[in-house]
Design a protein around this motif. Sequence first.
Motif, PDB file in Angstrom:
ATOM      1  N   GLY A  82       5.356   8.330   1.453  1.00  0.00           N
ATOM      2  CA  GLY A  82       5.911   6.979   1.421  1.00  0.00           C
ATOM      3  C   GLY A  82       5.019   5.958   2.090  1.00  0.00           C
ATOM      4  N   TRP A  83       4.498   6.304   3.282  1.00  0.00           N
ATOM      5  CA  TRP A  83       3.613   5.370   3.980  1.00  0.00           C
ATOM      6  C   TRP A  83       2.361   5.087   3.157  1.00  0.00           C
TER       7      TRP A  83
ATOM      8  N   ILE B 255       2.000   5.252  -0.128  1.00  0.00           N
ATOM      9  CA  ILE B 255       2.307   4.432  -1.299  1.00  0.00           C
ATOM     10  C   ILE B 255       2.229   2.955  -0.942  1.00  0.00           C
TER      11      ILE B 255
ATOM     12  N   GLY C 111       0.415   9.534  -2.542  1.00  0.00           N
ATOM     13  CA  GLY C 111       0.650   8.105  -2.381  1.00  0.00           C
ATOM     14  C   GLY C 111      -0.447   7.266  -3.019  1.00  0.00           C
TER      15      GLY C 111
ATOM     16  N   SER D  65       0.200   4.606  -6.078  1.00  0.00           N
ATOM     17  CA  SER D  65      -0.181   3.204  -5.889  1.00  0.00           C
ATOM     18  C   SER D  65      -1.214   2.767  -6.926  1.00  0.00           C
TER      19      SER D  65
ATOM     20  N   ALA E 208       9.255   4.663  -1.842  1.00  0.00           N
ATOM     21  CA  ALA E 208       8.492   5.033  -0.646  1.00  0.00           C
ATOM     22  C   ALA E 208       9.397   5.092   0.580  1.00  0.00           C
TER      23      ALA E 208
END
Length: 449
Positions: A20-21, A23, A172, A176, A210
Amino acid sequence: MPADKPPLSKQLAYACGMIGWSIMTNIIIVMLPYFYLPPSNARLTPLVPQLLLFGVFNIMSAITASGRLVDAFFDPFIASLSDKSENRKGRRIPYMKWAIIPAVVFCSLTFCPLVKGESIHNAYWLVFTLICFFMGATAYIIPYNALLPELTRTGAERVELSSLQQVGFVIGIILSAMVNNFADWLQSFTHITNRDTAVQYTIWGLAIFAGLVMLVPVFAIDEKRYSNSQPSHLPLLPAIQKTFGNRNFKYYLISDFSFYMALSIISSGLLFFLKSLLGLPESLGGELMGSMVLVSLVFYPLVNYLSKKIGKKPIVIFSFGLLSLVFIAIFFLGKFPIAPKLQIYALVLSASFPLASLGILPNAILAEIAQTDAKQTGENREGMFFAVKYLFVKLGQTLGIALFAFLTVYGKDPGNDYGLRLNGICGCVLCLLAIVFFSRFRECDNARD
């Protein structure tokens, strides 16, 4: 009592936080220059003027630097609070939980310009949203990374957990990089015709996803059960001074800074390299990132094996050297006598081994530095070590984006691309600097245990 070793399910839950971080931070790195200062053939509306400040910095460089500068002072503050926390639920998880909502909200708002066209007001808005986003992301990632040395006992365990963490990071990166692919699909299945709107909806959806993934380690890991570290009692400034006083850490820090600055050049420039240097569609970016990551996964077992046999330092130095050659190749993209698609695939696949090794090993090395320091000083300052690391990571990312944005002044469009090519030379120089400093790093005697 010794803490329990986390089972594989908990290690996988830990890695989810990095997905998540990664992304959200990589959306900022990859899409910010492209969304606000797109090349002429990108189907997007320019949203900030291409101005030069003091005759040197373009406006996008100043915007990203402003956000990171404020965040840079926030890193040690969060680390100190986390290191000294006596919360009954742990030193790290409580901070992570409350950081997620502001990170998601302000990542989304970063791509909501106030004016639907080129305006200085969009620049002011960006400064505000980026400052808030980076502060939220920091409040999550500093305690999160400080858990790594606390959840592991040996060098081998640190490399294994760092490997899973890196898998999360590259997932991630892939997601992205696929913003434009998702935007294409969104336009295909809906009545959205405006490209800017499709990209915005895609980014908002990814930011929400995320945030949900970042909740996994918060609810899945019982920090008190799997970590028995004790709060530090050092005040903020002495903790920072002692952290910088570690000789090994300083050499590690400079090389890591150079690497992330170079990596940001690639991340910020990938869509430009595709559109302007090679004449390929930007939607190919997600496919390229996916291929690079899948190939890098093949090298993970090799990196783990070699780190036990020959140590981490030789692998890191070799990887910096290989990455410097990749940057040299960027300067010549579009000029090789082979198909454009083959050129870019050869480039990203060559970066697969450095992506694997430089993703896995640095965090494992830093965990060893932090634990060795804790044994020598009696102070558990894991959060401060990772805070200082991420302070320099963010400075490196900021300067990388700023350097890339600045060089676009010298050409970023098809036929006028010299500024894009100069980024390859700058990246090569940064990797060579990383080799010089990391060669002075002294690997711990127990680093392969």
